[in-house]
Write a protein that holds these residues in place. Structure first.
Motif, PDB file in Angstrom:
ATOM      1  N   LYS A 293       0.850  -1.188   0.000  1.00  0.00           N
ATOM      2  CA  LYS A 293       0.000   0.000   0.000  1.00  0.00           C
ATOM      3  C   LYS A 293       0.885   1.237   0.000  1.00  0.00           C
ATOM      4  O   LYS A 293       1.848   1.330   0.758  1.00  0.00           O
TER       5      LYS A 293
ATOM      6  N   SER B  86       0.936   5.538   0.184  1.00  0.00           N
ATOM      7  CA  SER B  86       0.172   6.728   0.576  1.00  0.00           C
ATOM      8  C   SER B  86       1.036   7.974   0.382  1.00  0.00           C
ATOM      9  O   SER B  86       2.264   7.919   0.473  1.00  0.00           O
ATOM     10  N   GLN B  87       0.354   9.091   0.107  1.00  0.00           N
ATOM     11  CA  GLN B  87       1.019  10.370  -0.142  1.00  0.00           C
ATOM     12  C   GLN B  87       0.263  11.486   0.562  1.00  0.00           C
ATOM     13  O   GLN B  87      -0.936  11.353   0.828  1.00  0.00           O
TER      14      GLN B  87
ATOM     15  N   TYR C 211      -1.709  15.101   0.816  1.00  0.00           N
ATOM     16  CA  TYR C 211      -2.698  15.674  -0.097  1.00  0.00           C
ATOM     17  C   TYR C 211      -2.121  16.810  -0.924  1.00  0.00           C
ATOM     18  O   TYR C 211      -2.369  16.899  -2.131  1.00  0.00           O
TER      19      TYR C 211
ATOM     20  N   CYS D  18       6.736   9.675  -0.140  1.00  0.00           N
ATOM     21  CA  CYS D  18       5.918   8.555  -0.624  1.00  0.00           C
ATOM     22  C   CYS D  18       6.077   7.420   0.383  1.00  0.00           C
ATOM     23  O   CYS D  18       7.126   6.760   0.433  1.00  0.00           O
TER      24      CYS D  18
ATOM     25  N   TYR E 289       5.027   3.772   2.183  1.00  0.00           N
ATOM     26  CA  TYR E 289       4.493   2.486   1.755  1.00  0.00           C
ATOM     27  C   TYR E 289       4.398   1.539   2.950  1.00  0.00           C
ATOM     28  O   TYR E 289       5.151   1.658   3.920  1.00  0.00           O
TER      29      TYR E 289
ATOM     30  N   ARG F 163       1.728  11.337  -8.893  1.00  0.00           N
ATOM     31  CA  ARG F 163       1.499  10.048  -8.231  1.00  0.00           C
ATOM     32  C   ARG F 163       2.803   9.260  -8.111  1.00  0.00           C
ATOM     33  O   ARG F 163       3.601   9.215  -9.038  1.00  0.00           O
TER      34      ARG F 163
ATOM     35  N   GLY G 226       0.226   5.431  -5.431  1.00  0.00           N
ATOM     36  CA  GLY G 226      -0.311   6.247  -4.353  1.00  0.00           C
ATOM     37  C   GLY G 226      -1.554   6.982  -4.818  1.00  0.00           C
ATOM     38  O   GLY G 226      -1.913   6.960  -5.994  1.00  0.00           O
ATOM     39  N   ASN G 227      -2.207   7.667  -3.890  1.00  0.00           N
ATOM     40  CA  ASN G 227      -3.441   8.389  -4.217  1.00  0.00           C
ATOM     41  C   ASN G 227      -3.195   9.740  -4.872  1.00  0.00           C
ATOM     42  O   ASN G 227      -4.124  10.408  -5.294  1.00  0.00           O
TER      43      ASN G 227
ATOM     44  N   THR H  51      -0.582  13.511  -5.072  1.00  0.00           N
ATOM     45  CA  THR H  51      -0.328  14.722  -4.296  1.00  0.00           C
ATOM     46  C   THR H  51      -0.380  15.925  -5.227  1.00  0.00           C
ATOM     47  O   THR H  51       0.219  15.907  -6.306  1.00  0.00           O
TER      48      THR H  51
END
Length: 208
Positions: A30, A32-33, A35, A48, A50, A127, A143-144, A146
């Motif tokens: 997984k 994640s970043q 916003y 970044c 993980y 991303r 990632g989602n 930024t």
């Protein structure tokens, strides 16, 4: 204790054990970043993060930074690099007329990217794609995204700003010229007035 009570008391541990075993048997990744990140002097720092679940910690990974909400086209790549848990620092150079440099530092559960060479019109969604190359199995996750907000710094001119500077420069040249012309006219008028006064005084003396 009844059989139903016994089964209920055994259910949570067995469920936890099965979840733990599934995580070890079926690795997952997984990414994640944050916003939003704002640049400073043309540089931006992006974390970044993980989370890897598996029997072994990743030893070799690859990170790729893409511009845009969707797509994985070559022209969307900002930078990409592979690294290991022993060789944790890396740097990449962009291609083309504009060089975008990416410096990276790999740490436990995260990759710290420092991107430089960006301009105001590079503000966009970016991303992180992280790949686990070793040990198997191969994993790849995005990632989602930024939002990188790139501010225009003083001294970093866009073509529009350059045109405005050219116009301002022309105006600043015209103003001193106009001032010099006005001063010259005033000097000429003053000289003529002095001559007239001198001639009038001489004429009066002749009459006397």
């Amino acid at each position: 204790m009844s059989e139903s009570d016994l089964s209920l008391s055994l259910s949570p541990p067995s469920l936890s054990l099965s979840t733990h075993l599934s995580h070890r048997l079926f690795p997952a990744l997984k990414v994640s970043q944050p916003y939003r990140v704002v640049s400073h002097r043309g540089e931006v720092e992006l974390f970044c993060s993980y989370h890897h679940t598996g029997r072994h910690e990743p030893e070799e990974l690859r990170i790729t930074l893409y511009r845009g909400m969707y797509g994985e086209q070559e022209e969307q790549k900002v930078c990409t690099s592979s690294f290991t848990n022993k060789n944790t620092a890396f740097q990449t150079e962009g291609e083309g007329e504009r060089t975008v440099t990416c410096r990276g530092q790999f740490g436990p559960g995260k990759v710290n990217l420092t991107i430089s060479g960006l301009r105001g019109n590079d503000t966009d969604l970016y991303r992180c794609a992280i790949e686990v190359l070793y040990p198997p199995p191969y994993l790849r996750t995005f990632g989602n995204g930024t939002l990188l907000y790139i501010t225009e710094e003083p001294g970093c001119f866009t073509p529009e700003a350059q045109r405005r500077d050219d116009i301002t420069g022309e105006t600043s040249v015209r103003l001193p010229l106009a001032g010099m012309t006005a001063a010259t006219i005033l000097i000429v008028i003053s000289a003529i007035a002095i001559l007239l006064v001198h001639q009038v005084s001489s004429y009066k003396q002749l009459l006397l």
